[in-house]
Design a protein around this motif. Structure first.
Motif, short mmCIF file in Angstrom:
data_model
loop_
_atom_site.label_atom_id
_atom_site.label_comp_id
_atom_site.label_asym_id
_atom_site.label_seq_id
_atom_site.Cartn_x
_atom_site.Cartn_y
_atom_site.Cartn_z
N ARG A 114 0.85 -1.14 0.10
CA ARG A 114 -0.06 -0.12 0.21
C ARG A 114 0.85 1.33 -0.01
NH1 ARG A 114 -3.06 -2.72 3.90
NH2 ARG A 114 -2.59 -1.40 5.67
N LEU A 115 1.97 1.17 0.65
CA LEU A 115 2.94 2.48 0.71
C LEU A 115 3.65 2.43 -0.64
CD1 LEU A 115 4.54 4.62 2.14
CD2 LEU A 115 6.09 2.81 2.98
N ALA A 116 3.97 1.26 -1.25
CA ALA A 116 4.46 1.62 -2.53
C ALA A 116 3.65 1.93 -3.56
CB ALA A 116 4.55 0.14 -3.03
N ASP A 117 2.21 1.88 -3.40
CA ASP A 117 1.05 2.56 -4.30
C ASP A 117 1.02 4.10 -3.83
OD1 ASP A 117 0.47 -0.14 -5.20
OD2 ASP A 117 -1.20 -0.45 -3.83
N VAL A 118 1.31 4.48 -2.99
CA VAL A 118 1.45 5.89 -2.59
C VAL A 118 2.74 6.47 -3.35
CG1 VAL A 118 1.89 7.73 -0.96
CG2 VAL A 118 0.21 5.81 -0.18
N LEU A 119 3.61 5.86 -3.34
CA LEU A 119 4.95 6.23 -3.90
C LEU A 119 4.93 6.30 -5.28
CD1 LEU A 119 7.59 4.87 -1.64
CD2 LEU A 119 6.82 7.30 -1.60
N ARG A 120 4.26 5.29 -6.06
CA ARG A 120 4.21 5.12 -7.61
C ARG A 120 2.89 6.11 -8.12
NH1 ARG A 120 4.24 -0.63 -6.70
NH2 ARG A 120 2.17 -0.62 -6.64
N GLU A 132 9.46 3.60 11.38
CA GLU A 132 8.35 4.73 11.07
C GLU A 132 9.17 5.15 9.19
OE1 GLU A 132 9.20 7.88 13.77
OE2 GLU A 132 7.98 6.86 15.14
N ILE A 133 7.94 5.56 8.81
CA ILE A 133 8.31 5.93 7.31
C ILE A 133 7.99 7.40 7.16
CG2 ILE A 133 7.90 5.70 4.82
CD1 ILE A 133 7.46 2.60 6.98
N VAL A 134 8.90 8.55 6.93
CA VAL A 134 8.68 9.73 6.82
C VAL A 134 8.43 10.15 5.34
CG1 VAL A 134 9.25 12.01 7.41
CG2 VAL A 134 10.26 10.21 8.74
N LEU A 135 7.27 10.22 4.86
CA LEU A 135 6.98 10.84 3.66
C LEU A 135 7.32 12.20 3.31
CD1 LEU A 135 5.68 9.83 0.89
CD2 LEU A 135 3.35 10.57 1.60
N SER A 136 7.77 12.44 2.27
CA SER A 136 8.48 13.95 2.19
C SER A 136 7.21 14.62 1.40
CB SER A 136 9.43 13.90 1.24
OG SER A 136 8.99 13.69 -0.29
N GLU A 137 7.40 16.17 1.49
CA GLU A 137 6.62 16.92 0.74
C GLU A 137 6.76 16.76 -0.75
OE1 GLU A 137 3.96 18.48 1.82
OE2 GLU A 137 4.27 18.07 4.04
N ALA A 138 5.87 17.12 -1.75
CA ALA A 138 6.08 17.09 -2.85
C ALA A 138 7.47 17.92 -3.45
CB ALA A 138 5.18 17.62 -3.93
N SER A 163 16.59 5.28 -5.41
CA SER A 163 16.89 6.49 -5.11
C SER A 163 16.06 7.38 -4.11
CB SER A 163 17.35 7.23 -6.51
OG SER A 163 16.05 7.28 -7.28
N ARG A 164 14.83 6.99 -4.10
CA ARG A 164 13.60 7.40 -3.54
C ARG A 164 13.50 7.03 -2.18
NH1 ARG A 164 8.54 6.89 -7.07
NH2 ARG A 164 7.72 8.50 -5.47
N ILE A 165 14.27 6.13 -1.76
CA ILE A 165 14.10 5.50 -0.36
C ILE A 165 15.44 5.77 0.40
CG2 ILE A 165 13.44 3.48 0.89
CD1 ILE A 165 12.39 2.50 -1.89
N ASP A 166 15.50 6.13 1.59
CA ASP A 166 16.76 6.26 2.43
C ASP A 166 16.34 5.68 3.75
OD1 ASP A 166 19.18 7.06 3.24
OD2 ASP A 166 18.75 9.11 3.38
N THR A 167 17.43 5.19 4.12
CA THR A 167 17.10 4.46 5.48
C THR A 167 18.19 4.91 6.69
OG1 THR A 167 18.77 2.77 5.03
CG2 THR A 167 16.39 2.25 4.43
N SER A 185 9.31 11.18 -1.90
CA SER A 185 10.37 10.19 -1.43
C SER A 185 10.13 10.00 -0.09
CB SER A 185 11.76 10.63 -1.66
OG SER A 185 11.98 11.66 -1.17
N VAL A 186 10.85 8.57 0.56
CA VAL A 186 10.62 8.46 1.91
C VAL A 186 11.95 8.33 2.57
CG1 VAL A 186 8.40 7.25 1.63
CG2 VAL A 186 10.48 5.94 1.33
N LEU A 187 12.03 8.58 3.97
CA LEU A 187 13.00 8.10 4.80
C LEU A 187 12.35 7.13 5.66
CD1 LEU A 187 15.69 8.53 6.13
CD2 LEU A 187 14.73 10.47 7.46
N VAL A 188 13.13 5.91 5.87
CA VAL A 188 12.76 4.56 6.62
C VAL A 188 13.63 4.64 7.79
CG1 VAL A 188 12.27 2.15 6.33
CG2 VAL A 188 11.94 3.53 4.56
N GLU A 189 12.94 4.76 9.04
CA GLU A 189 13.58 4.83 10.10
C GLU A 189 13.43 3.58 11.04
OE1 GLU A 189 14.19 9.56 10.85
OE2 GLU A 189 12.44 8.41 11.77
#
Length: 297
Positions: free
Chosen positions: A203-209, A283-289, A254-258, A215-219
């Protein structure tokens, strides 16, 4: 002895008088008439604009020439030559007047042509301006329609994103939108997503596509149980597990940082099992556009 000499001389004189009597008589008036006629006859304007007058002058000059050939009196020849001169002058005057009228008419036609060309140019310019105005209006209308369509598309995407984030139980924080993968989405003390965890990642991948400008930061985080180094490694591996799951569903690396933080930044105490379970999370931090995610300081 003188008679044979005198007789030939008389014959010569007689022949001379006979020759003179056969030559046409001419006067200065007639010569001037002939000269004027030659000028008139050579004029293209006279031939073009006064042919009848020139014909009358020709007849008058013929009469004068005939009188001269017949040796009429000089007075008669001059009278006829005078009449011829007058008719020649009349032909020239008519030619000059009609030529002047033709020039005036031609100038008028040229002015009319210039005015017509000016009016035509003005009409063409007005048409060009009207066409340009119509094109500009069409372009503005098209831009407005495109902008309206873009607005509707943006609104639709925003509504879809809001619904997807609601399904993921995302929260708005000062760092942006945060989606939490709880401990139940991983196998115990492992960095392997459960089936439910994979569904959440999907579901998160659907959001990103659907939002390619984000992009996201996965912590990754753990509780305080165990050694700090183990907890730090486990938190990093769990963050990497989420990244791998997103990449498997088509999201660019490139759109995913950890980041792995181990037992740092707890959200609850570590005294009870329930609290420790809250601390074991990703926690996944979703960036602003168009912007990168905000990292912790």
């Amino acid at each position: 002895m003188n008679k044979p000499i005198i007789k030939p001389m008389l014959l010569v004189l007689a022949f001379a008088l006979t020759a003179c009597s056969t030559a046409p008589t001419s006067t200065s008036q007639l010569e001037m008439a002939r000269s004027d006629y030659a000028v008139a006859q050579a004029s293209p304007d006279v031939a073009k604009y006064a042919p009848l007058e020139l014909a009358a002058a020709t007849r008058a000059l013929d009469q004068a020439n005939t009188a001269a050939a017949k040796h009429d009196s000089l007075n008669e020849i001059d009278k006829l030559a005078y009449v011829a001169k007058q008719k020649i002058a009349a032909a020239q005057e008519v030619a000059r007047a009609k030529a002047a009228e033709a020039q005036v008419a031609q100038a008028g036609q040229q002015r009319d042509q210039i005015r017509l060309e000016a009016r035509t140019a003005e009409a063409e310019q007005a048409k060009r301006q009207a066409d340009e105005a119509a094109a500009a209006a069409n372009a503005a209308q098209s831009q407005a329609a495109s902008a309206e369509a873009a607005t509707r598309d943006a609104q639709a995407r925003a509504a879809a994103l809001a619904q997807q984030l609601s399904d993921l139980q995302a929260k708005q924080t000062e760092r942006g939108i945060v989606i939490t993968f709880g401990d139940v989405l991983f196998n115990t003390d492992q960095a392997v997503l459960t089936a439910q965890g994979m569904q959440t990642a999907q579901r998160l991948a659907d959001v990103l596509r659907n939002n390619t400008d984000r992009s996201v930061l996965v912590e990754g985080f753990t509780d305080s149980t165990g050694t700090a180094s183990h907890n730090l490694e486990l938190s990093q591996r769990r963050a990497e597990a989420v990244r791998s799951a997103l990449m498997q569903t088509g999201v660019e690396r490139s759109r995913i940082d950890t980041r792995g933080y181990g037992e740092a930044y707890p959200v609850a105490g570590n005294n009870t099992a329930a609290d420790r379970q809250l601390n074991r999370r990703v926690e996944i931090v979703l960036s602003e556009a168009g912007r990168p995610p905000i990292t912790r300081r």
